[in-house]
Design an enzyme around this catalytic site. Structure first.
Site, mmCIF file in Angstrom:
data_model
loop_
_atom_site.group_PDB
_atom_site.id
_atom_site.type_symbol
_atom_site.label_atom_id
_atom_site.label_comp_id
_atom_site.label_asym_id
_atom_site.label_seq_id
_atom_site.Cartn_x
_atom_site.Cartn_y
_atom_site.Cartn_z
ATOM 1 C CG ASP A 1 -1.927 1.040 1.465
ATOM 2 O OD1 ASP A 1 -2.114 1.846 0.110
ATOM 3 O OD2 ASP A 1 -2.341 1.322 2.231
ATOM 4 C CG ASN B 1 -3.478 5.018 -1.023
ATOM 5 O OD1 ASN B 1 -3.440 4.210 -0.345
ATOM 6 N ND2 ASN B 1 -4.376 5.358 -1.806
ATOM 7 C CG ASP C 1 -6.227 2.588 0.232
ATOM 8 O OD1 ASP C 1 -5.136 1.904 0.245
ATOM 9 O OD2 ASP C 1 -6.717 2.793 -0.884
ATOM 10 C CG ASP D 1 -10.219 -16.407 -13.776
ATOM 11 O OD1 ASP D 1 -9.613 -16.544 -12.820
ATOM 12 O OD2 ASP D 1 -11.404 -16.413 -13.700
ATOM 13 C CD GLU E 1 -7.849 -20.615 -12.617
ATOM 14 O OE1 GLU E 1 -7.728 -20.795 -11.440
ATOM 15 O OE2 GLU E 1 -8.670 -19.973 -13.182
ATOM 16 C CG HIS F 1 -5.297 -15.654 -6.736
ATOM 17 N ND1 HIS F 1 -4.758 -16.195 -7.697
ATOM 18 C CD2 HIS F 1 -6.464 -15.348 -6.860
ATOM 19 C CE1 HIS F 1 -5.578 -16.265 -8.483
ATOM 20 N NE2 HIS F 1 -6.728 -15.601 -7.970
ATOM 21 C CG ASP F 2 -7.784 -19.070 -6.403
ATOM 22 O OD1 ASP F 2 -8.102 -18.053 -6.056
ATOM 23 O OD2 ASP F 2 -7.725 -19.231 -7.811
#
Ligand code: TEU
Length: 584
Positions: A26, A28, A30, A210, A262, A331-332
């Site tokens: 990150d 900024n 948030d 994907d 994928e 990420h899965d």
């Protein structure tokens, strides 16, 4: 294959690094990662030896599935930055010799995409962009609306959702906020071509596609019983092959663009067809077989791990495909050190052993952010810490069936995709240096000692082990592109050989891996067969340069008949002429 074709296959020598932007860095405050954050970390990425990035979706999205539900294919979500930031990222990466590959999510859009909004109102030309059907029992007067068929989605439950505006059901293989596009409609394919061109013109090198194996639905008949009902009507269908070929021919080839698909639930034969260079569809595929050795279905239903099962599966794919996409995390998936390794008692050694596995196979490696420092699964203790839409959908379903909380939590804890999505641990400061604000997902408490800064200067760290292995691989044609031969395996141990490529002076290598907490004695016949010297001349004079251990995660340099817990050794064959390669 001509030399010109080979020169165009830059991805065969690449080392990819996957960024899940929300959790990377990150800039900024948030609490979500962003593009300026990625730019600020390019030097760290380059120092690893990475030459290409795959960026998980950055497009505007309502975030029902963290960006895999896209509402504008030609923009950047303002929370990640602007198109100008994106252009700066591509340029800054290029300066470091790094190419950028985008995530292309075209099986479905967000239900908030303007196409879907128009489609549900039957506005042309969008009325037919999605898969709409009336209820199955229209006409009976029970008042109940039955979905058009019995298909179930990947996130559990029916794959159909009723829409009050259109007064029809729409198909969604994933969340109900991810309606599937209708690839029987040529206008949809034209839209996709425009999107590909848009990003290729901005300088991207290609796409990770994907769930691309699910694109074309051949029929909407009821599915056979099974974990995912309906699969046989849309998995790797001729219609999908045709579309992929058309996209390659019309758009991708003129840009010499790269694609990795994928490919969910594919067999070897299906994967071969999807990535056969002669057919001109995808360059590479991500299959899942090698990550499901200790599971019954996908990420669910644990069963004991066996190294011989893993080696058998790896062999099938190493031999079966022309070229493999090599990955152990994304990420899965759970973190590999928590999955096939031991993240409690042999954290660093098992993380390094798994690095050896990934980086000594034939193909193109894809490293997932945080893998290079051995990040572990999350340390969450309850369901309310979870963000993953899939976990929540499963929880809802199980709750409805009366499954108690403790069992639901047990199931979700090991399988939740959030295991891989906690913020990258850069240093030991608050929120691990990921953000100065409140992180969108909890940071693992082990960031106090497990972090990039702690490992950067430590020659024994997981990070420096990855760096050395990537350098060794870059210097070794055998490790990148040589042949693959399984040698031996049992429940805990495996060994395989990498054989030299034709005409190369780089000799062969033998890789030994122990996947257990115990010292494993190697049976004598194994050692004899592994050590017999293929280079020894007819006189038995032996090589000028003897076999040499070029990688070890224990400091031992000799295979003495046993492997220590989670030990990895890579042994280079003896050579008839002195070897001048780069040792790790
Ligand atoms: O994943 C597709 C996919 O099938 C999975 O790995 C999925 O998470 C799991 O099998 C469901 O049980 C891709 C993306 O990688 C994933 O993040 C998205 O949620 C999904 O497609 C939908 O776009």
């Amino acid at each position: 294959m001509t030399e010109a074709t080979l020169a165009h296959q830059w991805w065969k020598d690449a080392v990819f690094y996957q960024i899940y932007p929300r959790s990377f860095q990150d800039s900024n405050g948030d609490g979500r990662g962003d593009i300026p954050g990625i730019i600020s970390r390019l030097d760290e990425i380059a120092a690893l030896g990475v030459t290409a990035l795959w960026l998980s979706p950055l497009y505007p999205s309502p975030d029902a599935d963290n960006g895999y539900d896209i509402s504008d294919y030609r923009g950047i979500d303002p929370r990640y930055g602007t198109l100008e930031d994106f252009d700066r990222l591509v340029a800054a990466a290029k300066e470091r010799g790094i190419r950028v590959v985008m995530d292309l999510v075209i099986n479905h859009t967000s239900d908030e995409h303007p196409w879907f909004q128009a489609s549900r109102r039957r506005e042309e030309p969008y009325a037919d962009y999605y898969i709409w059907r009336p209820p199955r029992n229209l006409g009976d007067d029970s008042g109940d609306r039955e979905p058009p068929n019995n298909w179930t989605g990947f996130f559990m439950g029916s794959a159909w959702e009723w829409d009050d505006v259109r007064q029809e059901f729409y198909l969604h293989l994933f969340d109900k906020k991810q309606p599937d596009l209708n690839y029987h409609n040529p206008a949809v394919i034209e839209e996709i071509k425009g999107i590909l061109k848009f990003w290729l013109d901005r300088g991207v090198a290609g796409f990770r596609c994907d769930v691309i194996s699910l694109l074309y639905k051949s029929s909407l008949e009821d599915g056979k019983p099974g974990a995912i009902r309906g699969l046989e009507h849309y998995k790797a269908q001729p219609g999908t092959h045709k579309i992929l070929h058309e996209l390659r021919h019309a758009v991708l080839d003129p840009y010499n663009a790269f694609t990795v698909g994928e490919t969910v639930m594919v067999t070897l034969e299906e994967a071969k067809d999807l990535s056969d260079p002669g057919r001109g569809e995808l360059d590479l595929v991500f299959y899942f077989d090698h990550l499901e050795v200790d599971r019954l279905v996908a990420r669910y239903g644990p069963k004991p791990f066996r190294a011989d099962t893993l080696l058998r599966r790896l062999t099938t794919w190493q031999r079966g495909l022309d070229w493999n996409a090599l990955y152990l995390e994304n990420h899965d998936q759970p973190r590999i050190v928590s999955h096939y390794g031991n993240d409690r008692h042999y954290w660093s050694r098992s993380a390094q052993m798994l690095a050896v596995l990934q980086l000594t196979l034939r193909g193109t490696p894809f490293i997932y952010q945080g893998q290079e420092i051995g990040m572990t699964n999350f340390d969450f203790t309850s369901l309310d810490q979870i963000n993953d839409v899939e976990s929540h959908n499963i929880d809802r379903l199980l709750r409805r069936r009366g499954v108690p909380y403790s069992l639901r939590w047990y199931l979700i804890k090991t399988a939740s995709r959030d295991n891989a999505r906690t913020p990258v641990q850069w240093d030991s400061s608050e929120h691990a240096g990921f953000t100065t604000g409140q992180p969108w997902l909890g940071v693992n408490a082990n960031a106090s000692w497990l972090n990039y800064a702690a490992q950067d200067g430590d020659p024994k760290s997981v990070l420096n082990f990855y760096r050395r292995l990537i350098r060794l691989r870059a210097a070794s044609p055998t490790l990148r592109a040589g042949g693959f031969e399984p040698l031996i395996a049992d429940r805990a141990v495996m060994a395989y050989r990498r054989t030299p490529t034709a005409g190369s002076t780089d000799p062969g290598y033998t890789v030994w891996l122990n996947f257990s907490d115990q010292t494993q004695r190697l049976k004598q016949p194994w050692l004899t067969s592994a050590m017999s010297d293929p280079e020894a001349g007819p006189t038995g004079a032996g090589p000028v340069h003897p076999p040499e251990c070029v990688v070890s995660n224990t400091g031992r340099r000799r295979l003495d008949g046993c492997l220590l817990p989670w030990e990895a050794m890579v042994i280079r064959d003896g050579t008839a002429t002195p070897w001048r390669g780069d040792a790790a």
